[in-house]
Design a protein around this motif. Structure first.
Motif, mmCIF file in Angstrom:
data_model
loop_
_atom_site.group_PDB
_atom_site.id
_atom_site.type_symbol
_atom_site.label_atom_id
_atom_site.label_comp_id
_atom_site.label_asym_id
_atom_site.label_seq_id
_atom_site.Cartn_x
_atom_site.Cartn_y
_atom_site.Cartn_z
ATOM 1 N N ILE A 164 -57.621 -52.097 -18.011
ATOM 2 C CA ILE A 164 -59.080 -52.203 -18.157
ATOM 3 C C ILE A 164 -59.532 -51.605 -19.490
ATOM 4 C CG2 ILE A 164 -61.295 -51.348 -17.253
ATOM 5 C CD1 ILE A 164 -60.043 -51.680 -14.418
ATOM 6 N N PHE A 165 -58.963 -50.478 -19.871
ATOM 7 C CA PHE A 165 -59.341 -49.846 -21.139
ATOM 8 C C PHE A 165 -58.916 -50.708 -22.332
ATOM 9 C CE2 PHE A 165 -60.823 -46.376 -18.852
ATOM 10 C CZ PHE A 165 -61.346 -45.407 -19.700
ATOM 11 N N ILE A 166 -57.814 -51.410 -22.198
ATOM 12 C CA ILE A 166 -57.397 -52.337 -23.266
ATOM 13 C C ILE A 166 -58.461 -53.430 -23.436
ATOM 14 C CG2 ILE A 166 -55.712 -54.129 -23.847
ATOM 15 C CD1 ILE A 166 -53.583 -52.250 -22.536
ATOM 16 N N SER A 167 -59.030 -53.874 -22.295
ATOM 17 C CA SER A 167 -60.089 -54.892 -22.334
ATOM 18 C C SER A 167 -61.360 -54.356 -22.991
ATOM 19 C CB SER A 167 -60.412 -55.376 -20.918
ATOM 20 O OG SER A 167 -59.279 -55.931 -20.301
ATOM 21 N N LEU A 168 -61.575 -53.049 -22.864
ATOM 22 C CA LEU A 168 -62.793 -52.435 -23.410
ATOM 23 C C LEU A 168 -62.596 -51.928 -24.846
ATOM 24 C CD1 LEU A 168 -63.811 -50.253 -20.316
ATOM 25 C CD2 LEU A 168 -64.900 -52.377 -21.061
ATOM 26 N N ARG A 169 -61.352 -51.961 -25.311
ATOM 27 C CA ARG A 169 -61.011 -51.345 -26.592
ATOM 28 C C ARG A 169 -61.852 -51.895 -27.746
ATOM 29 N NH1 ARG A 169 -54.723 -51.180 -28.223
ATOM 30 N NH2 ARG A 169 -54.902 -53.342 -27.512
ATOM 31 N N LYS A 170 -61.987 -53.194 -27.837
ATOM 32 C CA LYS A 170 -62.714 -53.798 -28.952
ATOM 33 C C LYS A 170 -64.217 -53.531 -28.841
ATOM 34 C CE LYS A 170 -63.193 -58.117 -31.529
ATOM 35 N NZ LYS A 170 -62.815 -59.559 -31.611
ATOM 36 N N GLU A 171 -64.768 -53.705 -27.638
ATOM 37 C CA GLU A 171 -66.210 -53.534 -27.429
ATOM 38 C C GLU A 171 -66.684 -52.129 -27.797
ATOM 39 O OE1 GLU A 171 -69.461 -53.532 -23.750
ATOM 40 O OE2 GLU A 171 -67.439 -54.323 -23.417
ATOM 41 N N TYR A 172 -65.864 -51.125 -27.426
ATOM 42 C CA TYR A 172 -66.242 -49.728 -27.661
ATOM 43 C C TYR A 172 -65.562 -49.131 -28.892
ATOM 44 C CZ TYR A 172 -68.657 -49.292 -23.157
ATOM 45 O OH TYR A 172 -69.538 -49.418 -22.111
ATOM 46 N N ASN A 173 -64.759 -49.925 -29.569
ATOM 47 C CA ASN A 173 -63.989 -49.441 -30.725
ATOM 48 C C ASN A 173 -63.193 -48.183 -30.365
ATOM 49 O OD1 ASN A 173 -63.096 -49.584 -33.421
ATOM 50 N ND2 ASN A 173 -64.624 -48.091 -34.077
ATOM 51 N N LEU A 174 -62.440 -48.294 -29.272
ATOM 52 C CA LEU A 174 -61.685 -47.156 -28.757
ATOM 53 C C LEU A 174 -60.331 -47.018 -29.442
ATOM 54 C CD1 LEU A 174 -62.256 -47.733 -24.915
ATOM 55 C CD2 LEU A 174 -63.541 -46.182 -26.415
ATOM 56 N N SER A 175 -59.913 -45.782 -29.631
ATOM 57 C CA SER A 175 -58.530 -45.488 -30.025
ATOM 58 C C SER A 175 -57.828 -44.980 -28.772
ATOM 59 C CB SER A 175 -58.493 -44.427 -31.122
ATOM 60 O OG SER A 175 -59.135 -44.886 -32.283
ATOM 61 N N LEU A 176 -56.801 -45.694 -28.341
ATOM 62 C CA LEU A 176 -56.128 -45.367 -27.083
ATOM 63 C C LEU A 176 -54.707 -44.850 -27.331
ATOM 64 C CD1 LEU A 176 -57.136 -48.505 -24.961
ATOM 65 C CD2 LEU A 176 -58.333 -46.306 -25.125
ATOM 66 N N TYR A 177 -54.355 -43.810 -26.573
ATOM 67 C CA TYR A 177 -53.007 -43.234 -26.620
ATOM 68 C C TYR A 177 -52.553 -43.003 -25.178
ATOM 69 C CZ TYR A 177 -54.813 -42.183 -31.264
ATOM 70 O OH TYR A 177 -55.396 -42.280 -32.505
ATOM 71 N N VAL A 178 -51.284 -43.207 -24.942
ATOM 72 C CA VAL A 178 -50.738 -43.018 -23.591
ATOM 73 C C VAL A 178 -49.816 -41.804 -23.551
ATOM 74 C CG1 VAL A 178 -49.059 -43.992 -21.951
ATOM 75 C CG2 VAL A 178 -50.995 -45.367 -22.728
ATOM 76 N N ALA A 179 -49.968 -41.002 -22.487
ATOM 77 C CA ALA A 179 -49.084 -39.855 -22.254
ATOM 78 C C ALA A 179 -48.381 -40.061 -20.915
ATOM 79 C CB ALA A 179 -49.888 -38.557 -22.248
ATOM 80 N N HIS A 180 -47.056 -40.007 -20.938
ATOM 81 C CA HIS A 180 -46.266 -40.205 -19.713
ATOM 82 C C HIS A 180 -45.277 -39.048 -19.562
ATOM 83 C CE1 HIS A 180 -43.843 -42.326 -16.649
ATOM 84 N NE2 HIS A 180 -42.787 -41.832 -17.297
ATOM 85 N N VAL A 181 -45.214 -38.495 -18.357
ATOM 86 C CA VAL A 181 -44.288 -37.394 -18.078
ATOM 87 C C VAL A 181 -43.215 -37.858 -17.100
ATOM 88 C CG1 VAL A 181 -44.016 -35.058 -17.159
ATOM 89 C CG2 VAL A 181 -46.061 -35.641 -18.497
ATOM 90 N N ASN A 182 -41.963 -37.693 -17.504
ATOM 91 C CA ASN A 182 -40.820 -37.958 -16.627
ATOM 92 C C ASN A 182 -40.391 -36.619 -16.028
ATOM 93 O OD1 ASN A 182 -38.321 -38.423 -15.474
ATOM 94 N ND2 ASN A 182 -37.602 -39.787 -17.106
ATOM 95 N N HIS A 183 -40.611 -36.468 -14.702
ATOM 96 C CA HIS A 183 -40.333 -35.193 -14.033
ATOM 97 C C HIS A 183 -38.850 -34.977 -13.733
ATOM 98 C CE1 HIS A 183 -44.573 -36.089 -13.172
ATOM 99 N NE2 HIS A 183 -44.755 -34.788 -13.075
ATOM 100 N N LEU A 184 -38.036 -36.007 -13.993
ATOM 101 C CA LEU A 184 -36.580 -35.933 -13.760
ATOM 102 C C LEU A 184 -36.242 -35.572 -12.314
ATOM 103 C CD1 LEU A 184 -35.510 -34.071 -17.051
ATOM 104 C CD2 LEU A 184 -35.438 -36.539 -16.594
#
Length: 326
Positions: free
Chosen positions: A38-58
């Motif tokens: 959804i945020f990817i869809s809103l990225r252009k309209e809001y001129n968003l800079s998006l970053y993803v953080a993922h944690v692998n708990h092992l």
């Protein structure tokens, strides 16, 4: 539709603005992948800079597959992805806390780290309406005060939760319609943790036997309590200014006489308010601690200080009341 519902939540609670730089917490599950989509869809309209953080708990065997899935999803959508691998079981043993608590601690520390590294201003978490209802029930079981009935809020400082007014079933349907093929955490079906017991046993029972619309019912209750708590907190904030003598990073000095002149409920609320202002949290402060602090302030004899929990000291000096980081 989920997209419209999330957009309504974003607008109602003013979750994002034009040119925001947002770190999205993405596990690879239905909630976080739907949020990212959804945020990817809103990225252009809001001129968003998006970053993803993922944690692998092992912890889980499939954790590596979750990590690769998130990486690939981000690559396809031209989003910078940050990965952290942590042996949460080992770290939990070292810190002498539960696995769930350690996992949460590790995740939020990493989200803050990426927020700083990318110079972002918000962190998006994919909690949904079911998560909030589960939290309310957990808080009731633990014996929380009325604030525990608020559940998970849409906005808390830098943290935003755009899916918080959307039910899990609707999110899963959105993933299916859009062929997102999210990862499924099989441990969610294991009734080891209290939250899973509430999710898999208690809520289904309530839905079947008592109230099929229990998730929305709890959500309405949370909204009502939130309005009342906001009103009370505004009053407490004004009273705090009335009794405040001095506020520093490591202590708060208050007028004991004015504090004692307030009604019992107000004094108890003040203790929570002041503790949160000084310590940044009220975690560890229990009802018996609050009662003891109020009693300490009323007494002219006996102990002149209390340590409700490690790190916080309450003391009486002359006509003044001190909350101190110990």
């Amino acid at each position: 539709m989920l997209y419209e519902e999330v957009l309504d939540t974003i607008k109602k609670y003013n979750l994002i603005s034009k040119n925001d730089k947002i770190v999205l917490a993405v596990s690879g599950g239905p909630d976080s992948i739907a949020m990212l989509h959804i945020f990817i869809s809103l990225r252009k309209e809001y001129n968003l800079s998006l970053y993803v953080a993922h944690v692998n708990h092992l912890i889980r065997e499939n954790a590596k597959l979750d990590e690769e899935f998130v990486k690939e999803f981000c690559k396809r959508n031209n989003i910078l992805c940050f990965i952290k691998k942590v042996d949460v079981l080992k770290k939990a043993n070292e810190d002498k806390i539960g696995t769930e608590e350690e996992g949460r601690k590790v995740r939020y520390e990493f989200f803050d780290e990426i927020l700083s590294k990318t110079n972002s201003n918000k962190i998006a978490i994919a909690h949904n309406k079911n998560d909030s209802a589960e939290t309310v029930i957990l808080n009731i079981v633990r014996g929380s005060g009325t604030a525990g009935l608020i559940g998970i809020e849409p906005k808390n400082g830098k943290y935003i939760r755009p899916l918080i007014k959307s039910e899990r079933a609707k999110i899963e349907k959105y993933c299916n319609i859009n062929n997102l093929n999210p990862r499924i955490d099989e441990s969610n079906n294991e009734n080891i943790y209290n939250r899973n017991k509430i999710r898999n046993i208690i809520i289904p029972y309530i839905k079947e036997k008592l109230n099929p619309n229990i998730i929305n019912t709890i959500d309405r209750l949370s909204d009502i309590v939130k309005e009342e708590e906001d009103y009370i907190n505004n009053i407490i904030s004004n009273i705090y200014q009335e009794i405040l003598i001095e506020e520093k990073l490591n202590y708060i000095k208050l007028n004991r006489r004015i504090f004692n002149s307030k009604e019992l409920l107000i004094k108890k609320k003040l203790v929570f308010y002041i503790t949160n202002k000084l310590m940044g949290t009220t975690k560890g402060l229990e009802k018996i601690n609050v009662d003891n602090i109020v009693e300490l302030c009323n007494n002219n004899i006996g102990n002149k200080y209390l340590i409700p929990y490690k790190g916080l000291k309450i003391s009486l000096k002359s006509k003044q009341l001190y909350f101190e980081k110990d």
